[in-house]
Design a protein around this motif. Structure first.
Motif, PDB file in Angstrom:
ATOM      1  N   MET A 152       3.328   7.270   7.430  1.00 30.13           N
ATOM      2  CA  MET A 152       2.076   6.610   7.030  1.00 30.13           C
ATOM      3  C   MET A 152       2.313   5.147   6.605  1.00 30.13           C
ATOM      4  SD  MET A 152      -0.578   8.595   7.359  1.00 30.13           S
ATOM      5  CE  MET A 152      -1.902   8.091   6.251  1.00 30.13           C
TER       6      MET A 152
ATOM      7  N   ILE B 297       0.413   4.259  -2.833  1.00 26.37           N
ATOM      8  CA  ILE B 297      -0.099   5.577  -2.460  1.00 26.37           C
ATOM      9  C   ILE B 297       1.023   6.614  -2.504  1.00 26.37           C
ATOM     10  CG2 ILE B 297      -1.396   6.803  -0.637  1.00 26.37           C
ATOM     11  CD1 ILE B 297      -2.558   4.040   0.127  1.00 26.37           C
TER      12      ILE B 297
ATOM     13  N   VAL C 260     -13.679   5.188  -6.606  1.00 25.46           N
ATOM     14  CA  VAL C 260     -14.965   4.517  -6.452  1.00 25.46           C
ATOM     15  C   VAL C 260     -14.844   3.335  -5.496  1.00 25.46           C
ATOM     16  CG1 VAL C 260     -16.800   3.295  -7.697  1.00 25.46           C
ATOM     17  CG2 VAL C 260     -15.591   5.175  -8.816  1.00 25.46           C
ATOM     18  N   ALA C 261     -13.739   2.582  -5.650  1.00 25.91           N
ATOM     19  CA  ALA C 261     -13.705   1.313  -4.913  1.00 25.91           C
ATOM     20  C   ALA C 261     -12.380   0.965  -4.259  1.00 25.91           C
ATOM     21  CB  ALA C 261     -14.088   0.173  -5.845  1.00 25.91           C
ATOM     22  N   ARG C 262     -11.272   1.138  -4.906  1.00 28.04           N
ATOM     23  CA  ARG C 262     -10.079   0.466  -4.409  1.00 28.04           C
ATOM     24  C   ARG C 262      -9.319   1.306  -3.398  1.00 28.04           C
ATOM     25  NH1 ARG C 262      -5.132  -0.311  -6.510  1.00 28.04           N
ATOM     26  NH2 ARG C 262      -4.151  -2.312  -6.135  1.00 28.04           N
ATOM     27  N   GLY C 263      -9.386   2.637  -3.594  1.00 25.07           N
ATOM     28  CA  GLY C 263      -8.956   3.516  -2.514  1.00 25.07           C
ATOM     29  C   GLY C 263      -7.478   3.839  -2.423  1.00 25.07           C
ATOM     30  N   THR C 264      -6.711   3.774  -3.508  1.00 26.79           N
ATOM     31  CA  THR C 264      -5.310   4.191  -3.389  1.00 26.79           C
ATOM     32  C   THR C 264      -5.061   5.557  -4.039  1.00 26.79           C
ATOM     33  OG1 THR C 264      -4.553   3.154  -5.431  1.00 26.79           O
ATOM     34  CG2 THR C 264      -4.531   1.781  -3.449  1.00 26.79           C
ATOM     35  N   GLN C 265      -6.127   6.294  -4.306  1.00 24.35           N
ATOM     36  CA  GLN C 265      -5.971   7.625  -4.896  1.00 24.35           C
ATOM     37  C   GLN C 265      -5.302   8.571  -3.902  1.00 24.35           C
ATOM     38  OE1 GLN C 265      -8.590   6.238  -3.636  1.00 24.35           O
ATOM     39  NE2 GLN C 265     -10.161   7.655  -2.941  1.00 24.35           N
ATOM     40  N   PHE C 266      -4.449   9.457  -4.386  1.00 20.66           N
ATOM     41  CA  PHE C 266      -3.888  10.442  -3.453  1.00 20.66           C
ATOM     42  C   PHE C 266      -3.806  11.836  -4.061  1.00 20.66           C
ATOM     43  CE2 PHE C 266      -0.212   8.409  -5.484  1.00 20.66           C
ATOM     44  CZ  PHE C 266       0.604   9.474  -5.837  1.00 20.66           C
TER      45      PHE C 266
ATOM     46  N   LEU D 214       0.804  -1.228   0.000  1.00 22.35           N
ATOM     47  CA  LEU D 214       0.000   0.000   0.000  1.00 22.35           C
ATOM     48  C   LEU D 214       0.837   1.278   0.000  1.00 22.35           C
ATOM     49  CD1 LEU D 214      -2.959  -1.199   2.201  1.00 22.35           C
ATOM     50  CD2 LEU D 214      -3.113  -0.395  -0.156  1.00 22.35           C
TER      51      LEU D 214
ATOM     52  N   TYR E 238      -5.744  14.491  -2.558  1.00 21.85           N
ATOM     53  CA  TYR E 238      -7.113  13.966  -2.435  1.00 21.85           C
ATOM     54  C   TYR E 238      -7.580  14.141  -0.987  1.00 21.85           C
ATOM     55  CZ  TYR E 238     -10.619  10.412  -1.404  1.00 21.85           C
ATOM     56  OH  TYR E 238     -11.734   9.760  -0.944  1.00 21.85           O
TER      57      TYR E 238
ATOM     58  N   PRO F 115     -10.426  12.991   1.647  1.00 22.24           N
ATOM     59  CA  PRO F 115     -11.557  12.066   1.801  1.00 22.24           C
ATOM     60  C   PRO F 115     -12.826  12.840   2.163  1.00 22.24           C
ATOM     61  CG  PRO F 115     -10.037  11.862   3.646  1.00 22.24           C
ATOM     62  CD  PRO F 115      -9.393  12.775   2.665  1.00 22.24           C
TER      63      PRO F 115
ATOM     64  N   GLU G 206       2.807  -1.276   7.330  1.00 20.78           N
ATOM     65  CA  GLU G 206       2.203  -1.726   6.066  1.00 20.78           C
ATOM     66  C   GLU G 206       3.237  -2.104   5.009  1.00 20.78           C
ATOM     67  OE1 GLU G 206      -1.391  -1.115   5.552  1.00 20.78           O
ATOM     68  OE2 GLU G 206      -1.849   0.682   6.711  1.00 20.78           O
TER      69      GLU G 206
ATOM     70  N   TYR H 289       4.192   6.588  -0.972  1.00 19.39           N
ATOM     71  CA  TYR H 289       4.972   6.837   0.246  1.00 19.39           C
ATOM     72  C   TYR H 289       6.225   5.958   0.238  1.00 19.39           C
ATOM     73  CZ  TYR H 289       0.800   9.006   2.354  1.00 19.39           C
ATOM     74  OH  TYR H 289      -0.271   9.806   2.628  1.00 19.39           O
TER      75      TYR H 289
END
Lengths: 556, 148
Positions: free
Chosen positions: A126, A118, A201-207, A114, A549, A551, A130, A120
């Motif tokens: 962050m 994203i 929309v779904a996967r959530g790695t936008q930054f 992740l 981005y 949230p 992970e 990093y």
């Protein structure tokens, strides 16, 4: 005047009305909500105005319902791909060598952790906890070199990665790697997901803000047309939207809507669809409703090729033959009685093969428990090989073609996809649909509907809400080497210490200037990665110029 | 004390749900949001990748009774600990903290040690979660916002 005769199907319904009313379920419906009749007949197709030549045709010919090539799997079996990656570059390198030794034909498919996805560095605050957990950690060209160490690219043939918001960075890494090794770009096809819209929309790695993400994606597609014309610079993906709750029809339609947004962005740059239509890929996942899935793949070929001709002005056959990529879905796999998942994976793999996908990825039976063990990954490769070599399925093209049910379903799919495209068009296109939360709402409502149906027992999941077993299943699960993160951070710090700091600074300054000027970022990115600038440093330049981005809070 | 009788009934339980860490899979948390909504609660889903301090601030701003963290990444204990500390730093002591996602049994024990008992792993039914919150959400807030 003679009395109109009752169609034979209706007459059959009348003759058996009483028995037919006593079904196992009050209504029979596909998961996308299409009503299923007790049987399908020529009457069904006649009623829809179905025409073989127009709606189905021949393999390798328009409307491409039966596939893009005349000989299908008779000439070449589908490529089998196993998605893998964990720990640091060396750990992933070992797994790729293993998978290749077991007969995967789809090359190397890289799962990224992740922090990498994203933007990093592995030692960023962050990234704590992970690094290397759900994919391999890549922070600079040094890691990329280690991932492929000792693996001849021309033998790999194909490299895939779910690089989305960071697609252009991974592209630059691979261009630099090929250059250093002297490998021609055509010797090993790189295929990057590079589809940031669905991340929102779904996967959530936008930054980044969505408009900036679209711009960067377009930069990469444009750059690859000259720098690596054989590569597949985008894989517009529905799979994650489906796994987050989209129905099979929505998965197909939303993906096509996003595809339209990318194509329009390229066309706005002055690119010609005839020059890039064939390097576009659409990617879907296959879940449990067998016939819906087969119909989806056939309908998608039909709809997208029509869009290329009629909407984007494509004139060549080549531009219409996009790449159709399918993956079995990890979502229907259960943690309970995990061996049951082998049956699920096999059914899903069979559906995507009968749908005519050229490249398929297969999940592993222990995916609900963690990263696949070697044994689980090998079993999935074997499931593909058993279909390929033992079942006889690939010996004729589109063997389900002409099934009254499947043809009827394919037609329904095409119409429903068209209706959703029209709805999104009316909204102002995909980006606007994302901003308004239209896709997101459809997904969360679908997921909730399913959760309620499973909880009430209306939807059966074997081993979960029916046929549960109390026997404990001793299942070895895979554990990422706990030292991987430490090793990764140490390597990263060593790279920072030994690289030419001035070259890094120069590259990053050029990147910043190019971003601010609206120029294509790829040349500057190449300079940055060759100087061993890290992913965090590059992504920070983007964040600085384009913004971040934020949230959004949603009230339910 | 000259307490005024409440002139309107108790307000619905207010729940803030969010994800912490980098994981972006929010199918589950959105399903829970809808289940709690249908059980009569007010639900705010705060979105992805919130920092601990962000979350504490949102809890205050929304005057939440319940805070639900969704964590699938495996780092459930360190992430939850950070949020609990951030709540403490803002002197928020009347919010029910619950955790959902992938929670190994060792982590479950550690969370219990921190006083967090509402821990919901895969296979938990929606009605179990709704019931837990109904029985454990702080009740003292119900009459707090009285209008003259």
């Amino acid at each position: 005047m003679s009395k109109p005769t009752t169609p034979p199907y209706d007459a059959w319904l009348e003759r058996h009305g009483e028995q037919l009313s006593q079904g196992r379920k009050p209504v029979f419906q596909t998961p996308s909500g299409l009503t299923i009749d007790p049987v399908y007949t020529p009457d069904h197709l006649a009623r829809e105005g179905w025409d073989y030549e127009r709606d189905v045709g021949y393999p390798g010919e328009q409307p491409y319902t039966r596939g893009f090539t005349p000989s299908g799997y008779r000439a070449q079996l589908w490529k089998t791909e196993m998605y893998a990656g964990f720990g640091s570059a060396e750990d992933a390198n070992q797994r790729y060598r293993y998978l290749m030794s077991q007969g995967t034909t789809g090359g190397i498919s890289i799962a990224l952790d992740l922090p990498t996805q994203i933007g990093y560095d592995s030692d960023h605050e962050m990234a704590r906890d992970e690094v290397g957990q759900i994919g391999v950690a890549l922070t600079s060209l040094d890691d990329v070199e280690r991932v492929f160490e000792g693996i001849p690219l021309e033998q790999v043939g194909h490299i895939f990665s779910t690089a989305n918001a960071i697609g252009p960075i991974v592209c630059a890494w691979l261009l630099a790697l090929y250059e250093k090794r002297g490998t021609p770009t055509g010797d090993c096809i790189v295929q990057l997901q590079n589809d940031p819209i669905k991340e929102y929309v779904a996967r959530g790695t936008q930054f980044l803000p969505i408009e900036a993400a679209l711009k960067l994606t377009t930069d990469m597609i444009q750059h690859c047309r000259t720098a690596a014309p054989e590569w597949l610079p985008i894989s517009v993906s529905g799979s994650h939207m489906k796994q987050a709750g989209a129905s099979c029809v929505q998965e197909a339609a939303f993906t096509i809507c996003n595809g339209i947004a990318y194509v329009e962005s390229c066309l706005a740059r002055g690119m010609q669809i005839d020059d890039f239509g064939h390097v576009l890929e659409l990617h879907f996942c296959t879940e449990m409703d067998f016939f819906e899935e087969v119909a989806k793949y056939r309908a998608v070929r039909k709809v997208w090729t029509r869009l290329v001709r009629e909407r984007f002005g494509g004139t060549t056959e080549r531009a219409q033959r996009f790449r159709l990529h399918a993956a079995t879905s990890g979502r229907p796999l259960t943690a309970q009685q995990p061996l049951n998942n082998i049956a699920r994976i096999t059914l899903q793999a069979l559906a995507q093969i009968l749908g005519g996908c050229e490249q398929t990825r297969t999940a592993s039976f222990d995916e609900a428990l963690g990263i696949p063990t070697q044994e689980a990954a090998r079993t999935s490769i074997r499931a593909n090989q058993i279909i390929a070599y033992e079942s006889g399925v690939p010996d004729t093209v589109d063997p389900l073609g002409g099934s009254y049910y499947l043809e009827h379903l394919t037609l329904q799919y095409e119409r429903r996809i068209d209706a959703i495209i029209a709805e999104v068009d009316a909204m102002g296109g995909s980006l606007e649909a994302v901003r308004q939360g239209y896709f997101q709402r459809a997904l969360s409502e679908g997921a909730y509907r399913e959760a309620c149906a499973i909880e009430s027992g209306e939807q059966v999941v074997v081993g979960v809400n029916r046929y549960q077993s109390d026997e404990p299943a001793p299942m070895p699960t895979f554990k990422v080497d706990p030292t991987a993160a430490e090793r990764q951070v140490a390597k990263l710090q060593a790279v920072r210490a030994r690289r030419d700091a001035q070259a890094v600074e120069h590259g990053l300054a050029r990147l910043k200037a190019d971003c601010a000027a609206g120029a294509n970022v790829m040349p500057a990115l190449l300079e940055c990665v060759k100087a061993y600038a890290t992913i965090g440093e590059i992504a920070d330049v983007w964040r600085e110029v384009f913004g971040v981005y934020v949230p959004e809070a949603v009230r339910f | 004390m000259n307490a005024q009788p409440p002139i309107r009934g108790p307000r619905p339980i207010r729940v803030v749900l969010t994800k912490v860490g980098l994981d972006g899979h929010d199918r589950g948390v959105k399903v829970i949001a809808q289940a709690l909504r249908d059980a009569g609660m007010e639900v705010i889903y705060a979105g992805l990748r919130r920092t601990a301090d962000d979350i504490a601030r949102i809890v205050l701003e929304e005057d939440a009774d319940v805070l639900g963290l969704s964590i699938l990444s495996g780092a459930v204990v360190p992430l939850t600990t950070r949020v609990a500390q951030a709540l403490k730093a803002r002197e928020i002591d009347d919010v029910l903290l619950v955790v959902g996602g992938i929670v190994p049994s060792a982590a479950q024990e550690e969370l219990a040690g921190m006083g967090i008992r509402g821990v919901f792993g895969p296979g938990t039914t929606l009605s179990d979660i709704v019931d837990y919150i109904h029985h454990n959400a702080p009740r003292l807030r119900d009459y707090k916002e009285q209008q003259p």
